[in-house]
Write an enzyme that holds these catalytic residues in place. Structure first.
Site, PDB file in Angstrom:
ATOM      1  N   ASP A   1       5.465   5.021   9.846  1.00  8.25           N
ATOM      2  CA  ASP A   1       5.083   6.436   9.863  1.00  8.25           C
ATOM      3  C   ASP A   1       4.292   6.927  10.947  1.00  8.25           C
ATOM      4  OD1 ASP A   1       7.422   6.734   7.941  1.00  8.25           O
ATOM      5  OD2 ASP A   1       5.814   6.963   6.263  1.00  8.25           O
TER       6      ASP A   1
ATOM      7  N   ASP B   1      -1.884   6.704  11.075  1.00 11.73           N
ATOM      8  CA  ASP B   1      -1.939   5.478  10.277  1.00 11.73           C
ATOM      9  C   ASP B   1      -1.383   4.476  11.290  1.00 11.73           C
ATOM     10  OD1 ASP B   1      -3.250   6.809   8.198  1.00 11.73           O
ATOM     11  OD2 ASP B   1      -1.258   6.769   7.145  1.00 11.73           O
TER      12      ASP B   1
ATOM     13  N   ASP C   1       0.839   2.512  10.758  1.00 10.42           N
ATOM     14  CA  ASP C   1       2.055   1.828  10.353  1.00 10.42           C
ATOM     15  C   ASP C   1       3.337   2.511  10.931  1.00 10.42           C
ATOM     16  OD1 ASP C   1       2.061   4.360   9.317  1.00 10.42           O
ATOM     17  OD2 ASP C   1       1.827   3.975   7.040  1.00 10.42           O
TER      18      ASP C   1
ATOM     19  N   GLU D   1      -3.137  12.649  10.758  1.00 10.50           N
ATOM     20  CA  GLU D   1      -2.184  12.604   9.804  1.00 10.50           C
ATOM     21  C   GLU D   1      -2.406  12.745   8.356  1.00 10.50           C
ATOM     22  OE1 GLU D   1      -0.138   8.915  10.046  1.00 10.50           O
ATOM     23  OE2 GLU D   1       1.259   8.981   8.476  1.00 10.50           O
TER      24      GLU D   1
END
Ligand code: 0RA
Length: 648
Positions: free
Chosen positions: A512, A508, A510, A435
């Site tokens: 997203d 990541d 998180d 990402e």
């Protein structure tokens, strides 16, 4: 051999054979149950339950209950005939002891039901015994309750009678404690067992299956019972989709000694959702029954469309519905029960029996044809859906050709963003899908370039759950991924062309990152399912924290680990100077840190993505990525506490 001292020599010889057999299971457990991780652990339960379900299949049992105890031991109870307890004429031990201590003893009873041969199931309950630290069995039969127990497969307490029961009271109870010497994971997962048991209730209508989790307070219990069988399974699968016709089309018959059951319903989506089972086993790799079904669907729907005058047959505007056209938006489950199934394929989940093809084809041709004749309104909906798919196919073909050209395997046509590896043997090579450009940059610098390739992904990729194939292929990011992988997609997919045997999604930690990961998994699941089935798709596990003091540094993958490390560091000279850094993204790690924590095969953890229970995977993607907002909201709410271990 102490216990056999007072029986015949023949028994001794038999007993030695037994021990050798079960020893082989303990030496190479993977050969018998697939793995010794979580998956194999759960297979123990499936194996025992399958035996109980076999009793239901021949009409003697209608209840199976599974209990997960506090110490992660399992009890399976059924109300079947009970495992035979009389002494076997040639083997000279009671039937129940034979079943528990001899590999593949099933045949010795000649049950003449739909016994499974090959595949992961049907290895026999003796395998469960061999891999259990302790196993106990109670059999109610002929007015008595009998009991035996075993330690790591060896008979401990010989068959004894505990007392009397009612003359009609029959059944088998098996309790086992998986052996921690064998299994790397010993904790049972409720959701995993629940999915398989629910699947079994759909596949065996009328059987009541309960699952009880005694580890929870209060004790948690669920009951699965599907009066409608596969019809209910299709409704369940379509629950978060918009069905195009309210009634599920269902067929059930016996032909050439093969039991055939089919249920199907179209929805307004574009995906094909086709599950096939043989003797309750998911035939992931398809086979003859699937071939027969596909041929019949295409033929019957074309024949009806032609009869209805929908397909213009003049030279200029000739339209034939292809298999893909008639399966767009189709949710279907085919279940066949066959006496001597031959399982083939890489994972032994492909039906080989040639007679199944003709039987399924002729049954579906006849009965589906009759159904469409009798239900013209449903027939019109089916035809309209297929014709609209055929129209879209033209556009798709053009887009696909574009990709195919770019798909050549020579390096010159590989995407510029791809930092490829130098080795060429796909078995050794890995592709990291990363990402963001900044993490991509770190990964490129930190990697071992001999076998690790890096493809940075910019922003969100297209949600393939809600797009037709033409749109999917016109998406730049997706084309890049497909080209890098080398396999092509859907009907053009070829596992042999995979350029890497590991594709590792690195996003990541998180929201997203989770979203991008799900988008990628959706792409693989819907368009390159075989890549997942082959075990080529993985999820990287980057650390969440760096805990450091001076030159000493450690990485933590969750809060508990962070606290443990900090406590350990604080033990000698106090908490002063301990620095805890929470990584918000991969980009915050320098190349060396990224290598050490997430990419080095010696130290990293990567999760393999599986689709063990297809229903679950489909459901997950549908909820997460489908049009309907409500199921997605509910799923995220229900599962918020599980997200750290998303295993589809
Ligand atoms: C062999 C023969 C018969 C039943 C069974 C095995 C049997 C095995 C298991 C394992 C779990 N539950 C089970 N229930 C039955 C049939 C014996 C007869 O003819 O009565």
């Amino acid at each position: 051999m102490e216990q056999s001292a007072n029986v015949s020599e023949r028994y001794d010889a038999g007993q030695i054979q037994v021990l050798k057999g079960l020893e082989a299971v303990r030496k190479r457990p993977g050969m018998y149950i697939g793995s010794t991780s979580e998956r194999g652990l759960h297979h123990l339960v499936y194996e025992v339950v399958d035996n109980s379900i076999d009793e239901a299949l021949v009409g003697y049992a209608d209840m199976v209950s599974v209990t997960m105890h506090a110490n992660n031991s399992i009890t399976v109870v059924d109300n079947g005939r009970g495992i035979p307890v009389d002494v076997h004429p040639t083997e000279r031990i009671p039937g129940v002891e034979l079943a528990m201590t001899v590999l593949h003893a099933g045949g010795k009873f000649d049950k003449s039901s739909y016994k499974v041969s090959g595949g992961l199931h049907g290895v026999g309950v003796s395998v469960v015994n061999a891999l259990s630290e302790s196993l106990k069995v109670w059999v109610k039969r002929e007015g008595k309750e009998h009991y035996m127990d075993f330690v790591r497969g060896e008979t401990q307490t010989k068959l004894t009678v505990l007392g009397r029961v009612g003359p009609k009271e029959t059944g088998t109870t098996v309790w086992f404690q998986p052996d921690p010497q064998i299994f790397t994971a010993v904790r049972y997962d409720f959701a995993t067992l629940a999915l398989r048991l629910r699947e079994l209730s759909f596949l065996n209508k009328g059987v009541t299956i309960t699952l009880t989790d005694e580890r929870e307070t209060p004790i948690h219990e669920e009951t699965y019972h599907a009066k409608g069988g596969l019809r209910e399974m299709v409704q369940y699968l379509n629950q978060s989709r918009k069905a195009l016709h309210p009634e599920v089309i269902a067929i059930e018959t016996v032909r050439d000694d093969i039991e055939i059951e089919l249920a199907m319903q179209y929805n307004d989506g574009y995906n094909e959702l086709l599950f096939t089972f043989v003797n309750n086993i998911n035939t992931h790799e398809g086979g003859t029954h699937l071939t027969g079904l596909k041929a019949a669907l295409t033929r019957t729907i074309n024949a009806y469309a032609e009869k209805a005058g929908v397909l213009k047959r003049d030279k200029k505007d000739q339209l034939t519905l292809t298999g893909d056209d008639v399966r767009e938006g189709l949710t279907a489950v085919l279940s066949v029960k066959i006496r001597e199934p031959q399982f083939e394929g890489q994972t032994k989940t492909k039906l080989g029996n040639s007679e199944a093809e003709g039987a399924v084809r002729s049954v579906v041709n006849e009965l589906l044809g009759a159904y469409l004749d009798e239900h013209p309104r449903v027939a019109t909906i089916v035809i309209e859906k297929s014709v609209s798919a055929a129209r879209a196919r033209e556009a798709a073909r053009k887009a696909r050709e574009l990709t195919r050209k770019k798909n050549a395997l020579d390096i010159s046509s590989l995407p510029g963003k791809l930092a490829d590896c130098t080795l060429e043997d796909p078995k050794l090579c890995e592709l990291y899908l990363v990402e963001g450009d900044s993490a991509g940059g770190s990964a490129k610098m930190g990697r071992d370039r001999s076998f690790q390739a890096i493809l940075p992904l910019r922003g969100k990729i297209l949600n393939v759950e809600r797009a037709r194939i033409d749109k999917i292929l016109s998406n730049e990011e997706i084309r890049t991924i497909i080209t890098a992988l080398g396999t092509g997609i859907k009907d053009d997919f070829s596992l042999d062309k995979a350029r890497y045997h590991k594709t590792i999604i690195m996003t990541d930690a998180d929201v997203d990152g989770a979203h991008i990961r799900t988008l990628l998994l959706t792409l693989f699941y819907r368009q390159m399912k075989d890549l997942i089935e082959a075990g080529f798709v993985y999820i990287a596990q980057p650390p969440l924290y760096r805990v450091a003091r001076g030159k000493e540094e450690y990485y933590a993958f969750d809060d508990a680990e962070r606290d443990a490390i900090a406590a350990r560091m604080g033990n000698g000279d106090g908490k002063a100077g301990i620095n805890v850094q929470r990584y918000k993204g991969l980009g915050e790690m320098n190349p060396e840190q990224l290598w050490k924590t997430t990419m080095d095969p010696q130290t990293r953890t990567i999760l393999r993505v599986t689709t063990d229970i297809a229903m679950a995977a489909d459901d997950l993607f549908q909820r997460l990525m489908g049009d309907d907002v409500e199921p997605r909201r509910k799923f995220i709410e229900d599962n918020a506490r599980f997200v750290s271990n998303l295993d589809v």
